[in-house]
Design an enzyme around this catalytic site. Structure first.
Site, mmCIF file in Angstrom:
data_model
loop_
_atom_site.group_PDB
_atom_site.id
_atom_site.type_symbol
_atom_site.label_atom_id
_atom_site.label_comp_id
_atom_site.label_asym_id
_atom_site.label_seq_id
_atom_site.Cartn_x
_atom_site.Cartn_y
_atom_site.Cartn_z
ATOM 1 N N CYS A 106 -55.750 -80.326 -67.666
ATOM 2 C CA CYS A 106 -54.354 -79.880 -67.637
ATOM 3 C C CYS A 106 -53.574 -80.614 -66.540
ATOM 4 O O CYS A 106 -53.451 -81.815 -66.582
ATOM 5 C CB CYS A 106 -54.300 -78.360 -67.474
ATOM 6 S SG CYS A 106 -52.680 -77.634 -67.751
ATOM 7 N N HIS A 126 -52.170 -82.652 -69.304
ATOM 8 C CA HIS A 126 -51.106 -81.911 -69.972
ATOM 9 C C HIS A 126 -49.899 -82.837 -70.102
ATOM 10 O O HIS A 126 -49.568 -83.561 -69.166
ATOM 11 C CB HIS A 126 -50.752 -80.662 -69.157
ATOM 12 C CG HIS A 126 -49.983 -79.662 -69.949
ATOM 13 N ND1 HIS A 126 -48.626 -79.775 -70.165
ATOM 14 C CD2 HIS A 126 -50.385 -78.538 -70.595
ATOM 15 C CE1 HIS A 126 -48.228 -78.762 -70.907
ATOM 16 N NE2 HIS A 126 -49.270 -77.985 -71.185
#
Length: 185
Positions: A106, A126
């Site tokens: 992420c 991400h």
């Protein structure tokens, strides 16, 4: 294996991105140590306001005992990790040692991007933090493994990420056993 896998926890970490690797790696028989990066405490609060008691504080770990460091995302957890000089030093040390690994998911990969450590590694992260990486080597995949760096884009890929991390240290038979135990196959 008595070498340790350190999972770094900072206030605001993404629960599933930290705990999926802890769960899967332990199921695979690996020695996982959750590490609080919060000064003078083992208690860390996730982005979802769940309080977790870590196994150790970053001030008390022996970095040389580790074979991998895992950097979860979560807001503001990933920012707290990437601005923690001890975490950055551990990531740098592990990245520069071909016998050790760095796993980041992420926003976690920005620990490498913001601190000039990403170099020519291929990675994923991400999409909201892709521009912070300072690299054109982004790949849109569930998991990207390049040498000793393993990255994944976010919470929805936490199990795939965890299985990829486990696969660095255990055989396919063990991975299959873990998957069966989790009803993945």
């Amino acid at each position: 294996m008595n070498k340790k896998i350190f999972v770094m926890l900072a206030n605001g970490f993404e629960l599933i991105e930290a705990m999926s690797p802890v769960d899967v790696l332990r199921r695979a028989g690996l020695h996982v140590v959750t590490v609080s990066t919060v000064e003078n405490t083992l208690e860390v609060e996730s982005a979802q306001k769940v309080k977790v008691i870590a196994d150790a504080n970053i001030a008390d770990i022996n970095v040389g005992e580790g074979v991998m460091v895992v950097i979860p995302g979560g807001f503001p957890g990933y920012i707290n990790l990437r601005t923690n000089s001890k975490v950055v030093e551990i990531v740098k040390t592990y990245l520069n040692d071909s016998t050790k690994f760095v796993g980041a998911i992420c926003g976690g990969p920005t620990t490498l991007g913001i601190n000039g450590l990403i170099g020519d590694y291929k990675f994923t992260c991400h999409t909201s933090v892709k521009e912070e990486m300072g690299s054109e080597k982004y790949e849109h995949n569930e998991v990207v493994i390049d040498r000793n760096l393993v990255t994944s884009p976010g919470a929805g890929k936490s199990i795939e990420f965890a299985l990829a991390l486990a696969g660095l240290f255990v055989d396919e038979e063990t991975i299959t056993k873990v998957k069966k135990g989790m009803e993945l196959i």
